[in-house]
Design an enzyme around this catalytic site. Structure first.
Site, mmCIF file in Angstrom:
data_model
loop_
_atom_site.group_PDB
_atom_site.id
_atom_site.type_symbol
_atom_site.label_atom_id
_atom_site.label_comp_id
_atom_site.label_asym_id
_atom_site.label_seq_id
_atom_site.Cartn_x
_atom_site.Cartn_y
_atom_site.Cartn_z
ATOM 1 N N GLY A 20 0.791 -1.226 0.000
ATOM 2 C CA GLY A 20 0.000 0.000 0.000
ATOM 3 C C GLY A 20 0.824 1.276 0.000
ATOM 4 C CE LYS A 21 6.520 0.663 -2.470
ATOM 5 N NZ LYS A 21 5.959 -0.715 -2.640
ATOM 6 C CE LYS A 43 6.222 2.796 -8.016
ATOM 7 N NZ LYS A 43 6.475 2.381 -6.637
ATOM 8 C CB SER A 47 9.097 -3.674 -12.596
ATOM 9 O OG SER A 47 8.829 -3.984 -11.246
ATOM 10 C CD GLU A 124 4.796 4.585 -4.371
ATOM 11 O OE1 GLU A 124 4.554 3.396 -4.644
ATOM 12 O OE2 GLU A 124 4.032 5.520 -4.638
ATOM 13 N N GLY A 125 9.369 4.498 -3.114
ATOM 14 C CA GLY A 125 10.245 3.421 -3.537
ATOM 15 C C GLY A 125 9.503 2.354 -4.320
ATOM 16 N N GLY A 127 8.677 -1.993 -4.379
ATOM 17 C CA GLY A 127 8.749 -3.254 -3.651
ATOM 18 C C GLY A 127 8.937 -3.057 -2.166
ATOM 19 C CD GLN A 185 -9.251 -1.415 6.519
ATOM 20 O OE1 GLN A 185 -9.478 -0.300 6.047
ATOM 21 N NE2 GLN A 185 -10.107 -2.045 7.289
#
Length: 237
Positions: A20-21, A43, A47, A124-125, A127, A185
């Protein structure tokens, strides 16, 4: 950490893949914009990307949260490295005959961070925390190179508490500043009780703030997160 007038910068990292990033990053962006703050996001890598249908991809969702058009130029600015295979980026890049060194990724991120004047910059990273991100490097290596405060996003599925606390411990061992743990969540009906999951993570987080990010309803949780990281709703940007 700096307040809104000087700009808040955060790295949204995950304890696992698909926790949920982007849900958390988008909520944070929407809450900041609703409070009148300027926001930028990046970001750098994605992939599993379908260039013919990307509106609901992570880059597409981030652009939508920012109120930006879904154009090729905006897409490239949001996510310069995109690969088709739903694999770790180095594996996906290799299938396309490309090398994926870490240095250019760090350079792009650092340049964007240096140039921004936004009240909030969200990076945002990809994985999980230790997912391979580039040739010989993980997501954690990008974090340590950029030295941004981290928002660690954990999941609500069975087993997520261990993944979240393990990731938190690794960040501490690498001397990373963790601004908050955000438990996203889980959408599955048979997931463990969300409130109990939050409480257990908070019990073991050793003083790091723990917030929940529900999957439905308002972005009130994100407004609380804004205040926590130094962007104060209600102030003039």
């Amino acid at each position: 950490m700096a307040g809104a007038m000087n700009g808040a910068r955060v790295f949204v990292a995950g304890s696992h893949t698909d926790v949920g990033k982007t849900h958390v990053a988008c909520g944070l962006i929407r809450a900041a914009r609703a409070s009148g703050f300027s926001v930028e996001a990046l970001k750098p890598i994605a992939s599993g990307f379908d260039g013919a249908d990307w509106a609901d991809s992570d880059p597409g969702r981030l652009l939508d949260a920012l109120g930006r058009p879904l154009t090729d130029d905006e897409l490239h600015r949001m996510t310069p490295w995109r690969f088709a295979a739903p694999l770790a980026p180095p594996m996906a890049a290799k299938l396309e005959g490309q090398a994926l060194p870490l240095a250019p990724i760090v350079d792009v991120c650092a340049a964007r961070l240096a140039a921004t004047t936004a009240d909030l910059f969200v990076l945002e990273g990809v994985g999980g925390l230790m997912s391979p991100l580039a040739d010989g490097a993980t997501g954690l290596d990008l974090m340590t190179a950029l030295t941004l405060p981290v928002l660690l996003v954990g999941g609500g599925y069975l087993g997520a508490i261990s993944h979240t606390l393990t990731a938190l411990e690794v960040l501490r061992m690498r001397d990373q500043t963790v601004a908050a743990v955000v438990v996203s969540q889980d959408a599955q009906a048979d997931a463990p009780d969300f409130a109990q999951t939050l409480a257990l993570v908070a019990t073991h987080a050793s003083g790091v703030p723990v917030l929940g990010a529900p999957r439905s309803g308002s972005d009130d949780w994100a407004a609380d997160l804004l205040a926590l990281i130094g962007v104060q709703p209600g102030e003039s940007a």
